[in-house]
Write an enzyme that holds these catalytic residues in place. Structure first.
Site, PDB file in Angstrom:
ATOM      1  N   SER A 159      16.765  -2.334  15.503  1.00  0.00           N
ATOM      2  CA  SER A 159      17.508  -1.076  15.360  1.00  0.00           C
ATOM      3  C   SER A 159      16.649   0.107  15.825  1.00  0.00           C
ATOM      4  O   SER A 159      17.161   1.083  16.367  1.00  0.00           O
ATOM      5  CB  SER A 159      17.994  -0.872  13.926  1.00  0.00           C
ATOM      6  OG  SER A 159      16.936  -0.524  13.077  1.00  0.00           O
ATOM      7  N   THR A 213      14.037   2.067   2.742  1.00  0.00           N
ATOM      8  CA  THR A 213      14.593   3.273   3.386  1.00  0.00           C
ATOM      9  C   THR A 213      15.995   3.587   2.856  1.00  0.00           C
ATOM     10  O   THR A 213      16.891   3.907   3.621  1.00  0.00           O
ATOM     11  CB  THR A 213      14.649   3.098   4.921  1.00  0.00           C
ATOM     12  OG1 THR A 213      15.479   1.965   5.233  1.00  0.00           O
ATOM     13  CG2 THR A 213      13.280   2.882   5.531  1.00  0.00           C
ATOM     14  N   CYS A 239      25.816   5.931  11.560  1.00  0.00           N
ATOM     15  CA  CYS A 239      25.318   7.255  11.175  1.00  0.00           C
ATOM     16  C   CYS A 239      25.762   8.377  12.113  1.00  0.00           C
ATOM     17  O   CYS A 239      25.574   9.551  11.798  1.00  0.00           O
ATOM     18  CB  CYS A 239      23.796   7.236  11.095  1.00  0.00           C
ATOM     19  SG  CYS A 239      23.178   5.949  10.020  1.00  0.00           S
ATOM     20  N   ASP A 287       0.857  -1.179   0.000  1.00  0.00           N
ATOM     21  CA  ASP A 287       0.000   0.000   0.000  1.00  0.00           C
ATOM     22  C   ASP A 287       0.901   1.239   0.000  1.00  0.00           C
ATOM     23  O   ASP A 287       1.800   1.341   0.843  1.00  0.00           O
ATOM     24  CB  ASP A 287      -0.859  -0.054   1.283  1.00  0.00           C
ATOM     25  CG  ASP A 287      -1.799   1.132   1.405  1.00  0.00           C
ATOM     26  OD1 ASP A 287      -1.652   2.104   0.637  1.00  0.00           O
ATOM     27  OD2 ASP A 287      -2.675   1.083   2.296  1.00  0.00           O
ATOM     28  N   GLU A 320      29.720   5.393   6.059  1.00  0.00           N
ATOM     29  CA  GLU A 320      29.650   3.959   6.334  1.00  0.00           C
ATOM     30  C   GLU A 320      29.556   3.202   5.015  1.00  0.00           C
ATOM     31  O   GLU A 320      29.119   2.064   4.971  1.00  0.00           O
ATOM     32  CB  GLU A 320      28.540   3.601   7.321  1.00  0.00           C
ATOM     33  CG  GLU A 320      27.207   4.224   7.084  1.00  0.00           C
ATOM     34  CD  GLU A 320      26.236   3.919   8.213  1.00  0.00           C
ATOM     35  OE1 GLU A 320      26.055   2.752   8.550  1.00  0.00           O
ATOM     36  OE2 GLU A 320      25.637   4.879   8.738  1.00  0.00           O
ATOM     37  N   ASN A 333      17.273   7.884   3.499  1.00  0.00           N
ATOM     38  CA  ASN A 333      18.341   7.844   4.507  1.00  0.00           C
ATOM     39  C   ASN A 333      19.687   8.217   3.885  1.00  0.00           C
ATOM     40  O   ASN A 333      20.093   7.619   2.891  1.00  0.00           O
ATOM     41  CB  ASN A 333      18.411   6.420   5.093  1.00  0.00           C
ATOM     42  CG  ASN A 333      19.212   6.380   6.387  1.00  0.00           C
ATOM     43  OD1 ASN A 333      19.809   7.369   6.806  1.00  0.00           O
ATOM     44  ND2 ASN A 333      19.233   5.230   7.024  1.00  0.00           N
ATOM     45  N   SER A 344      23.989   3.118  14.547  1.00  0.00           N
ATOM     46  CA  SER A 344      23.773   1.733  14.975  1.00  0.00           C
ATOM     47  C   SER A 344      25.059   1.148  15.520  1.00  0.00           C
ATOM     48  O   SER A 344      26.151   1.605  15.208  1.00  0.00           O
ATOM     49  CB  SER A 344      23.302   0.889  13.786  1.00  0.00           C
ATOM     50  OG  SER A 344      22.000   1.249  13.443  1.00  0.00           O
ATOM     51  N   HIS A 388      18.566  12.276  14.105  1.00  0.00           N
ATOM     52  CA  HIS A 388      18.987  11.378  13.023  1.00  0.00           C
ATOM     53  C   HIS A 388      17.703  10.812  12.408  1.00  0.00           C
ATOM     54  O   HIS A 388      16.837  10.307  13.121  1.00  0.00           O
ATOM     55  CB  HIS A 388      19.862  10.246  13.579  1.00  0.00           C
ATOM     56  CG  HIS A 388      20.042   9.129  12.600  1.00  0.00           C
ATOM     57  ND1 HIS A 388      20.523   9.350  11.325  1.00  0.00           N
ATOM     58  CD2 HIS A 388      19.786   7.796  12.671  1.00  0.00           C
ATOM     59  CE1 HIS A 388      20.555   8.203  10.671  1.00  0.00           C
ATOM     60  NE2 HIS A 388      20.108   7.239  11.469  1.00  0.00           N
ATOM     61  N   LYS A 400       8.506   8.455  16.408  1.00  0.00           N
ATOM     62  CA  LYS A 400       8.604   7.676  17.658  1.00  0.00           C
ATOM     63  C   LYS A 400       9.565   8.344  18.642  1.00  0.00           C
ATOM     64  O   LYS A 400       9.281   8.441  19.841  1.00  0.00           O
ATOM     65  CB  LYS A 400       9.095   6.249  17.367  1.00  0.00           C
ATOM     66  CG  LYS A 400       8.118   5.416  16.553  1.00  0.00           C
ATOM     67  CD  LYS A 400       8.697   4.039  16.268  1.00  0.00           C
ATOM     68  CE  LYS A 400       8.042   3.342  15.110  1.00  0.00           C
ATOM     69  NZ  LYS A 400       6.637   3.034  15.246  1.00  0.00           N
TER      70      LYS A 400
HETATM   71  N1  COA Z   1      -0.814   2.890   6.090  1.00  0.00           N
HETATM   72  C1  COA Z   1      -0.193   3.518   7.110  1.00  0.00           C
HETATM   73  N2  COA Z   1       0.893   2.978   7.770  1.00  0.00           N
HETATM   74  C2  COA Z   1       1.343   1.777   7.367  1.00  0.00           C
HETATM   75  C3  COA Z   1       0.727   1.067   6.303  1.00  0.00           C
HETATM   76  C4  COA Z   1      -0.410   1.668   5.663  1.00  0.00           C
HETATM   77  N3  COA Z   1      -1.028   1.070   4.649  1.00  0.00           N
HETATM   78  N4  COA Z   1       1.409  -0.096   6.135  1.00  0.00           N
HETATM   79  C5  COA Z   1       2.408  -0.110   7.053  1.00  0.00           C
HETATM   80  N5  COA Z   1       2.368   1.014   7.780  1.00  0.00           N
HETATM   81  C6  COA Z   1       3.268   1.408   8.882  1.00  0.00           C
HETATM   82  C7  COA Z   1       3.580   0.291   9.836  1.00  0.00           C
HETATM   83  O1  COA Z   1       2.576   0.155  10.841  1.00  0.00           O
HETATM   84  C8  COA Z   1       4.911   0.741  10.401  1.00  0.00           C
HETATM   85  O2  COA Z   1       4.695   1.780  11.353  1.00  0.00           O
HETATM   86  P1  COA Z   1       4.928   1.500  12.927  1.00  0.00           P
HETATM   87  O3  COA Z   1       6.374   1.134  13.082  1.00  0.00           O
HETATM   88  O4  COA Z   1       4.594   2.801  13.568  1.00  0.00           O
HETATM   89  O5  COA Z   1       4.024   0.361  13.276  1.00  0.00           O
HETATM   90  C9  COA Z   1       5.571   1.420   9.183  1.00  0.00           C
HETATM   91  O6  COA Z   1       4.525   1.743   8.290  1.00  0.00           O
HETATM   92  C10 COA Z   1       6.564   0.528   8.450  1.00  0.00           C
HETATM   93  O7  COA Z   1       5.928  -0.667   8.113  1.00  0.00           O
HETATM   94  P2  COA Z   1       6.616  -2.077   8.387  1.00  0.00           P
HETATM   95  O8  COA Z   1       5.688  -3.137   7.979  1.00  0.00           O
HETATM   96  O9  COA Z   1       7.158  -2.116   9.772  1.00  0.00           O
HETATM   97  O10 COA Z   1       7.848  -1.948   7.343  1.00  0.00           O
HETATM   98  P3  COA Z   1       9.029  -2.917   7.045  1.00  0.00           P
HETATM   99  O11 COA Z   1       8.800  -4.298   7.563  1.00  0.00           O
HETATM  100  O12 COA Z   1       9.291  -2.757   5.596  1.00  0.00           O
HETATM  101  O13 COA Z   1      10.261  -2.335   7.909  1.00  0.00           O
HETATM  102  C11 COA Z   1      12.012  -0.820   8.516  1.00  0.00           C
HETATM  103  C12 COA Z   1      10.550  -0.967   8.032  1.00  0.00           C
HETATM  104  C13 COA Z   1      12.278   0.629   8.798  1.00  0.00           C
HETATM  105  C14 COA Z   1      12.192  -1.649   9.791  1.00  0.00           C
HETATM  106  C15 COA Z   1      12.935  -1.368   7.395  1.00  0.00           C
HETATM  107  O14 COA Z   1      12.756  -0.596   6.242  1.00  0.00           O
HETATM  108  C16 COA Z   1      14.413  -1.348   7.777  1.00  0.00           C
HETATM  109  O15 COA Z   1      14.908  -2.331   8.320  1.00  0.00           O
HETATM  110  N6  COA Z   1      15.154  -0.246   7.437  1.00  0.00           N
HETATM  111  C17 COA Z   1      16.588  -0.170   7.722  1.00  0.00           C
HETATM  112  C18 COA Z   1      16.948  -0.003   9.181  1.00  0.00           C
HETATM  113  C19 COA Z   1      16.614   1.328   9.754  1.00  0.00           C
HETATM  114  O16 COA Z   1      16.448   2.290   9.042  1.00  0.00           O
HETATM  115  N7  COA Z   1      16.532   1.364  11.082  1.00  0.00           N
HETATM  116  C20 COA Z   1      16.220   2.571  11.814  1.00  0.00           C
HETATM  117  C21 COA Z   1      17.144   2.904  12.945  1.00  0.00           C
HETATM  118  S1  COA Z   1      18.673   3.630  12.428  1.00  0.00           S
END
Ligand code: COA
Length: 446
Positions: free
Chosen positions: A211, A163, A120, A31, A83, A329, A365, A245, A254
């Protein structure tokens, strides 16, 4: 004490764009609102085939040197934070210096060069190193060039692919800065964590959910450490902006809520909020940690709907996310585009900011968070007004999904794919090939 800080900043975005809701989401069966609402992202920037961390860093640095009328003789130190380095020995800063020496009279032979690594947070650490070098009086009256440059690419079909991003931020660290003065006090939250790493590999091994938890835990520790240094708690009205960051804006949503709850405690604003949702749970009133955490979670769910929180978030956090939404990112550069984004929004709104303070919250990280305050200086409006990021974003080439896959392969070190460039370089450094020891060769294209 000497006033030391960021005198000027320049940004260089990768010249390609992947539209996340319209191009990426349909191909992944997602979506589009997962990107726009969940992660808070519209697009990721990617490097064209002739771009890499050196070209983006050198191009941002050249822009900065040209605008400030600098020559190599004005720079005593070049630190690159990344990195995405491709060499375990020769630092990226030597390549960047080599590029700049192609276009300026003089050289950087007497500049101390290095490369900083701690995921980062390394960009902020490089600013720290420059600050310490200047504050210790070892800079011979010279300024430091700090460059945060990354290609944040993840393996195809991994969850991190949502991301990604690529770009560079060049900053001039100097005495009596025009943009922001750095505080002497800093807070740290640091622990041996396994959330994101690249053990001798190009694309990260990442536990995304972990993370996010580690980011929040270390950030909280860092804020507590800063409060201990200052010997007083922070207050929500202390800071005009809080650039975090930003791996993606949803992460900052969050962090912002957690941070607000922390600095709200025992303030006049908590009294106001308490009339609507009660006072926040205190751990000492609970028998065990689990029931305390449940109570905190439901308090946070209510807190985020309060007028007090929403207006704080809209004013203090939201403006820091404008650039990030469009680029994804940038790892080491990410918190520095958050600062630039906030200042740009203030300039556009005609706000008076001189003397106001920002709380800058960096994270890497592995893991470490660092928070410090910055005071906005007199020349901020002129410095930030010189940024060309909006034009750069508009000029990006909009990739189809199939083109995205090709350009991802072109940057994959394990593949040997020839891909035509999508844009024409002009007035910039490009990666032009390889030398006899497998070193990268760069040239300036007029
Ligand atoms: N409408 C609104 N929100 C939606 C949605 C929709 N249709 N579908 C999903 N979402 C929300 C989810 O609820 C989630 O939000 P939440 O965390 O507040 O619950 C968010 O969108 C991301 O969805 P999710 O299913 O968790 O995505 P993902 O499994 O693809 O993982 C990351 C997202 C960020 C964990 C992943 O991209 C990642 O590992 N990135 C690299 C690491 C990183 O950046 N870490 C951050 C710390 S440095």
């Amino acid at each position: 004490m000497t006033s030391v800080g960021i005198d000027a900043v320049e940004v260089w975005t990768g010249k390609l764009k992947l539209d996340l809701p319209n191009t990426f989401a349909p191909q992944k069966g997602d979506d589009p609102e997962k990107y726009t609402k969940g992660l808070g992202l519209e697009a990721s920037s990617f490097p064209d085939t002739y771009e890499d961390i050196v070209t983006m860093g050198a191009n941002a640095a050249k822009r900065l040197m040209d605008r400030k009328g600098l020559t190599p003789a004005d720079i005593g130190r070049i630190d690159v934070a990344t990195e995405s380095a491709f060499d375990n020995s020769k630092p990226v800063s030597t390549y960047v210096a080599g590029c700049l020496e192609q276009v300026y009279d003089g050289d950087f032979h007497h500049a101390n060069k290095g490369e900083r690594k701690f995921a980062c947070v390394a960009g902020t650490q490089s600013i720290d190193d420059a600050y310490n070098w200047i504050a210790a009086g070892r800079n011979r009256g010279l300024a430091a060039l700090v460059i945060a440059t990354d290609t944040a690419l993840y393996a195809r079909d991994s969850s991190g692919e949502a991301t990604q991003g690529a770009g560079a931020v060049a900053m001039l660290i100097d005495e009596d800065p025009n943009l922001v003065e750095l505080s002497h006090e800093q807070g740290y939250g640091s622990a041996d964590e396994t959330d994101f790493l690249k053990p001798q590999q190009q694309f990260p091994s990442v536990d995304g959910k972990r993370s996010m938890q580690v980011y929040l835990a270390r950030m909280r520790e860092a804020v507590e450490d800063l409060e201990a240094q200052l010997d007083e708690p922070l207050h929500p009205e202390d800071f005009v902006y809080v650039p975090f960051h930003t791996p993606f804006p949803g992460m900052v949503r969050k962090a912002g809520l957690l941070g607000y709850r922390h600095i709200l405690r025992d303030t006049d604003i908590e009294d106001e909020v308490a009339e609507e949702i009660g006072r926040q749970p205190r751990e000492e009133s609970f028998d065990d940690r689990e029931s305390y955490e449940e109570a905190i979670q439901s308090y946070m769910d209510e807190l985020k709907r309060t007028e007090q929180y929403r207006s704080w978030y809209d004013a203090t956090i939201e403006p820091t996310l404008n650039i990030s939404r469009q680029v994804g990112n940038w790892y080491t550069g990410s918190v520095h585009i958050a600062r630039a984004s906030a200042l740009q929004a203030a300039a556009e709104a005609g706000r008076a900011l001189t003397g106001e303070r920002m709380l800058v919250a960096s994270y890497g990280s592995g893991a470490q968070a660092e928070v410090h305050a910055e005071t906005v200086c007199d020349g901020w409006r002129e410095e930030i007004g010189a940024l060309t990021i909006d034009e750069q974003l508009q000029r990006r080439y909009d990739l189809s999904f199939e083109e995205y896959e090709r350009v991802h392969d072109a940057h994959n070190h394990d593949l040997d794919t020839e891909v035509e460039e999508f844009t024409q370089p002009s007035g910039e450094f490009v990666h032009a090939g390889w030398g006899r020891m497998n070193e990268r060769k760069y040239e300036y294209v007029e």
